[in-house]
Design an enzyme around this catalytic site. Structure first.
Site, PDB file in Angstrom:
ATOM      1  N   ARG A  54      31.054  10.436  34.202  1.00  0.00           N
ATOM      2  CA  ARG A  54      29.642  10.278  34.201  1.00  0.00           C
ATOM      3  C   ARG A  54      29.313   9.230  33.013  1.00  0.00           C
ATOM      4  O   ARG A  54      29.652   9.602  31.936  1.00  0.00           O
ATOM      5  CB  ARG A  54      29.003  11.613  33.699  1.00  0.00           C
ATOM      6  CG  ARG A  54      28.958  12.757  34.612  1.00  0.00           C
ATOM      7  CD  ARG A  54      27.956  13.909  34.061  1.00  0.00           C
ATOM      8  NE  ARG A  54      28.012  14.841  35.116  1.00  0.00           N
ATOM      9  CZ  ARG A  54      27.298  15.976  35.084  1.00  0.00           C
ATOM     10  NH1 ARG A  54      26.449  16.052  33.901  1.00  0.00           N
ATOM     11  NH2 ARG A  54      26.942  16.881  35.960  1.00  0.00           N
ATOM     12  N   ASP A  56      27.406   6.725  30.441  1.00  0.00           N
ATOM     13  CA  ASP A  56      26.264   6.708  29.694  1.00  0.00           C
ATOM     14  C   ASP A  56      25.264   5.636  30.059  1.00  0.00           C
ATOM     15  O   ASP A  56      25.553   4.816  30.787  1.00  0.00           O
ATOM     16  CB  ASP A  56      26.501   6.617  28.063  1.00  0.00           C
ATOM     17  CG  ASP A  56      27.382   7.831  27.489  1.00  0.00           C
ATOM     18  OD1 ASP A  56      27.349   8.917  28.060  1.00  0.00           O
ATOM     19  OD2 ASP A  56      28.297   7.699  26.817  1.00  0.00           O
ATOM     20  N   TYR A 117      38.706   1.577  31.930  1.00  0.00           N
ATOM     21  CA  TYR A 117      37.443   0.877  31.704  1.00  0.00           C
ATOM     22  C   TYR A 117      37.863  -0.624  30.867  1.00  0.00           C
ATOM     23  O   TYR A 117      38.962  -0.708  30.401  1.00  0.00           O
ATOM     24  CB  TYR A 117      36.671   1.581  30.464  1.00  0.00           C
ATOM     25  CG  TYR A 117      36.043   2.883  30.747  1.00  0.00           C
ATOM     26  CD1 TYR A 117      34.598   2.918  31.075  1.00  0.00           C
ATOM     27  CD2 TYR A 117      36.604   4.138  30.854  1.00  0.00           C
ATOM     28  CE1 TYR A 117      33.873   4.088  31.272  1.00  0.00           C
ATOM     29  CE2 TYR A 117      35.970   5.140  31.443  1.00  0.00           C
ATOM     30  CZ  TYR A 117      34.603   5.315  31.715  1.00  0.00           C
ATOM     31  OH  TYR A 117      33.871   6.356  32.024  1.00  0.00           O
ATOM     32  N   ARG A 205      33.694   3.504  23.443  1.00  0.00           N
ATOM     33  CA  ARG A 205      33.050   2.655  22.563  1.00  0.00           C
ATOM     34  C   ARG A 205      33.233   2.832  20.932  1.00  0.00           C
ATOM     35  O   ARG A 205      33.089   1.768  20.409  1.00  0.00           O
ATOM     36  CB  ARG A 205      31.539   2.732  22.902  1.00  0.00           C
ATOM     37  CG  ARG A 205      31.231   2.364  24.175  1.00  0.00           C
ATOM     38  CD  ARG A 205      29.635   2.300  24.571  1.00  0.00           C
ATOM     39  NE  ARG A 205      29.008   3.486  24.585  1.00  0.00           N
ATOM     40  CZ  ARG A 205      27.992   3.878  24.053  1.00  0.00           C
ATOM     41  NH1 ARG A 205      27.337   2.874  23.057  1.00  0.00           N
ATOM     42  NH2 ARG A 205      27.227   5.098  24.101  1.00  0.00           N
TER      43      ARG A 205
END
Length: 275
Positions: A54, A56, A117, A205
């Site tokens: 999921r 953001d 990522y 992040r």
């Protein structure tokens, strides 16, 4: 009634979405997919939409994976055309890149072996190129690849990443990073790649934010790794903006007969933490 499990490989520009998950009154990626499937197949024909990760609000994807279940009677007439039909009705900031029937024990979330990522940053004096400003973070200080690489080295492996996560009740913050590295592309962009079997909320992040502070010299290169000794969120670690982050790949066992075993193992490991 026999049902067919269908895998969808999805790409999207996250800038116009409030994340993946359906939220009342908000535009989401899952909401757009459900709307398109309902329009093509009838309301409720596609059930059990499950995603690998999921993302953001504002986070992009080029390699997202999800699955839905369809009645055989609904799947058979569109098996060869669903890809084209979906993309004809989806908004242009979401694309389904592949559609395929998969074994019933395939689970887009729990059968996954890794999520990968990439985070893109520019330290150019003029900032981000106008055509790439929606996917590249403009960093106001010069960044040094050697320092970023050294900072990343101290974060690799299996650790408790509590300093980099938003803690949830009864959730574990122990994860294993199997890849964390940086490169500078020919166009000058710095790209950080991070891979693990799973991530905590805001973890990627936060990791990038700590490494960038080491990469521009404001913190020593061993500082990001030193925070792994903490058992609570490190408030001095910046959470970089979401627009520089893209989910680029999700891995699954090469042997389809391993889908169920992998899913069972992941559930035993993750469900108490993520329920």
């Amino acid at each position: 009634m026999e049902r067919i499990r269908v895998r969808l490989d999805v790409a999207y520009d996250g800038g116009g979405f409030s994340g993946w998950a359906v939220q009342p009154g908000r535009r989401t990626v899952a909401g757009a997919l459900v709307e398109a499937l309902d329009r093509l197949l009838g309301p409720g024909a596609a059930t059990g939409l499950t995603v690998a990760g999921r993302t953001d609000a504002g986070v992009h994807a080029t390699g997202q994976v999800c699955h839905v279940d369809l009645a055989d009677a609904a799947w058979a007439p569109v098996a060869g055309t669903l890809l084209r039909r979906l993309n004809a009705v989806l908004p242009t900031d979401v694309r389904v890149r592949a559609v395929a029937a998969v074994p019933a024990d395939f689970d887009a979330r729990f059968s996954a072996t890794f999520r990968r990522y990439e985070y893109r940053v520019t330290d150019a004096a003029f900032g981000a190129d106008p055509l790439r400003r929606h996917e590249v973070l403009a960093w106001p200080r010069p960044l040094y690849l050697a320092a970023l690489t050294e900072a990343a080295r101290g974060l690799l492996g299996e650790h408790d990443y509590a300093a980099y996560c938003r803690r949830k009740e009864h959730a574990t913050t122990v994860r294993e990073l199997t890849r964390l590295d940086w490169r500078r592309d020919p166009d000058g962009l710095l790209v950080g790649t991070v891979q693990a079997d799973a991530f905590c909320q805001s973890m990627v992040r936060s990791l990038v934010g700590a490494m960038l502070m080491a990469g521009d010299g404001r913190r020593p290169t061993d500082w990001p790794g030193s925070l792994l000794r903490r058992r609570e969120r490190a408030g001095e670690v910046p959470v970089v903006p979401p627009h520089g982050l893209t989910l680029v790949a999700v891995g699954y066992p090469d042997d389809p007969t391993e889908y169920a075993r992998r899913a069972d193992a992941t559930r035993r490991l993750r469900l108490p933490a993520e329920a």
